[in-house]
Design an enzyme around this catalytic site. Structure first.
Site, PDB file in Angstrom:
ATOM      1  N   HIS A  89      20.732  -2.898   9.054  1.00 26.20           N
ATOM      2  CA  HIS A  89      22.002  -2.000   8.833  1.00 26.20           C
ATOM      3  C   HIS A  89      22.928  -2.614   7.557  1.00 26.20           C
ATOM      4  O   HIS A  89      23.153  -1.625   6.940  1.00 26.20           O
ATOM      5  CB  HIS A  89      22.622  -1.891  10.113  1.00 26.20           C
ATOM      6  CG  HIS A  89      23.747  -0.853  10.151  1.00 26.20           C
ATOM      7  ND1 HIS A  89      25.162  -1.153  10.104  1.00 26.20           N
ATOM      8  CD2 HIS A  89      23.658   0.505  10.014  1.00 26.20           C
ATOM      9  CE1 HIS A  89      25.741  -0.138  10.102  1.00 26.20           C
ATOM     10  NE2 HIS A  89      24.997   0.979  10.079  1.00 26.20           N
ATOM     11  N   ARG A 128      35.067 -17.181   2.803  1.00 24.97           N
ATOM     12  CA  ARG A 128      35.253 -16.437   1.654  1.00 24.97           C
ATOM     13  C   ARG A 128      36.657 -15.543   1.734  1.00 24.97           C
ATOM     14  O   ARG A 128      36.847 -14.813   0.818  1.00 24.97           O
ATOM     15  CB  ARG A 128      33.763 -15.564   1.396  1.00 24.97           C
ATOM     16  CG  ARG A 128      32.796 -16.194   0.835  1.00 24.97           C
ATOM     17  CD  ARG A 128      31.296 -15.583   0.868  1.00 24.97           C
ATOM     18  NE  ARG A 128      30.245 -16.381   0.553  1.00 24.97           N
ATOM     19  CZ  ARG A 128      29.965 -17.637   1.108  1.00 24.97           C
ATOM     20  NH1 ARG A 128      30.121 -17.919   2.309  1.00 24.97           N
ATOM     21  NH2 ARG A 128      29.054 -18.254   0.510  1.00 24.97           N
TER      22      ARG A 128
END
Length: 159
Positions: A89, A128
């Protein structure tokens, strides 16, 4: 001597927009905070920054395009976090969102910054979004400022 152009990391005027996904908000909230801090650090006043919240990364392009169509922004920053799960997905979302944002930028002749994390794990996303690998929101806001400045320089030189 060749003529060189380089964007400046400072506020040159105008408005900026951030479109941010609420999905994975523990990550995207940090991206948003980083982007807002970077804009503020570089002189962008609060009243020159608009923030639009969308449900997920898939919805980023539509709202980015709507904002771009107004002609009222120097750049648009798109923030999101798509984390790999047990299916593919994430690959479909990442591919379409990245392609769509690139097309919007070219079609609208406007910097549309891709600040979407495409991570294999939650741990990578944490790193991040302010962890030990920096903050993609900060980087995206800096990119928006530099690109807006560069686009303006090129526009001015063509006159």
């Amino acid at each position: 001597m060749p003529l060189e152009y380089q964007g400046q990391l400072s506020y040159q005027g105008g408005r900026f927009a951030i479109v941010v996904s609420r999905y994975n908000d523990s990550i995207t909230g940090k991206l948003l905070a980083g982007a807002c801090e970077e804009f503020q650090k570089n002189g962008v006043p609060d009243d020159a920054l608009d923030i639009a919240h969308v449900p997920g990364a898939w919805e980023l392009p539509l709202i980015a395009d709507r904002l771009a169509a107004t002609g009222g922004y120097q750049a648009i920053v798109c923030l999101g976090a798509v984390i790999r799960g047990e299916t593919t997905h994430d690959e479909h979302i990442n591919r379409q969102v990245s392609l769509s944002l690139g097309q919007i930028s070219l079609h609208r002749n406007l910097p549309v910054v891709f600040g979407v994390l495409t991570c294999n794990s939650l741990e990578q996303a944490i790193h991040r979004s302010g962890g030990n690998v920096g903050n993609k929101g900060v980087e995206s806001a800096a990119c928006a400022l530099e690109m807006a400045s560069l686009v303006q320089q090129l526009h001015d030189s063509a006159k």
